[in-house]
Design a protein around this motif. Structure first.
Motif, PDB file in Angstrom:
ATOM      1  N   SER A  22       1.114  -1.127   0.154  1.00 36.26           N
ATOM      2  CA  SER A  22       0.623   0.202  -0.112  1.00 36.26           C
ATOM      3  C   SER A  22       0.763   1.324   0.091  1.00 36.26           C
ATOM      4  O   SER A  22       1.880   1.340   0.732  1.00 36.26           O
ATOM      5  N   ALA A  36      -9.383  -1.162  -0.435  1.00 36.99           N
ATOM      6  CA  ALA A  36      -9.199  -0.486  -1.590  1.00 36.99           C
ATOM      7  C   ALA A  36      -9.203   1.195  -1.086  1.00 36.99           C
ATOM      8  O   ALA A  36      -8.563   2.555  -1.608  1.00 36.99           O
ATOM      9  N   ASP A  41      -6.287  -1.790  -5.245  1.00 37.08           N
ATOM     10  CA  ASP A  41      -7.167  -2.725  -6.208  1.00 37.08           C
ATOM     11  C   ASP A  41      -6.688  -4.403  -6.308  1.00 37.08           C
ATOM     12  O   ASP A  41      -6.221  -4.869  -5.335  1.00 37.08           O
ATOM     13  N   SER A  42      -7.750  -4.407  -7.225  1.00 37.41           N
ATOM     14  CA  SER A  42      -7.738  -6.383  -7.272  1.00 37.41           C
ATOM     15  C   SER A  42      -5.851  -6.123  -7.715  1.00 37.41           C
ATOM     16  O   SER A  42      -5.618  -7.686  -7.123  1.00 37.41           O
ATOM     17  N   LYS A  44      -3.700  -4.963  -6.343  1.00 37.83           N
ATOM     18  CA  LYS A  44      -2.671  -5.065  -5.802  1.00 37.83           C
ATOM     19  C   LYS A  44      -3.035  -6.116  -4.300  1.00 37.83           C
ATOM     20  O   LYS A  44      -2.022  -6.796  -3.518  1.00 37.83           O
ATOM     21  N   LYS A  45      -4.047  -6.631  -4.802  1.00 33.03           N
ATOM     22  CA  LYS A  45      -4.646  -7.767  -3.859  1.00 33.03           C
ATOM     23  C   LYS A  45      -3.800  -8.936  -3.774  1.00 33.03           C
ATOM     24  O   LYS A  45      -2.965  -9.625  -3.194  1.00 33.03           O
TER      25      LYS A  45
END
Length: 86
Positions: A22, A36, A41-42, A44-45
């Protein structure tokens, strides 16, 4: 008391890994934060999943990686603790 301290230490270590993915520092991330809201985001997830697996030498099962169930910092902390407590 010792169990509580160990749990807090694990939470902090997991939050440190989350902060590495992050743009926010670990001091600015709390268990209540949605991913978020801290810039995850997806894509980075996925990076976060790999970072947690690497940091703690664990491998998550695909069944535990439902994106609908993993929306907050606490969701990831609970997931990681599930594997760390095995």
């Amino acid at each position: 008391m010792e169990r509580c301290v160990k749990t807090m230490d694990k939470e902090y270590e997991i939050i440190k890994v989350i902060s590495s993915v992050s743009p926010f520092s670990d001091e600015d991330i709390s268990l209540e934060d949605e991913l978020a809201s801290i810039g995850i985001d997806s894509l980075k997830k996925v990076e976060l999943i790999v970072a947690i697996e690497d940091a703690f030498s664990i491998v998550f099962e695909d069944a535990d990686l439902d994106p609908v169930q993993l929306v907050s910092v606490s969701d990831f902390v609970k997931l990681a603790e599930k594997y760390l407590n095995r």
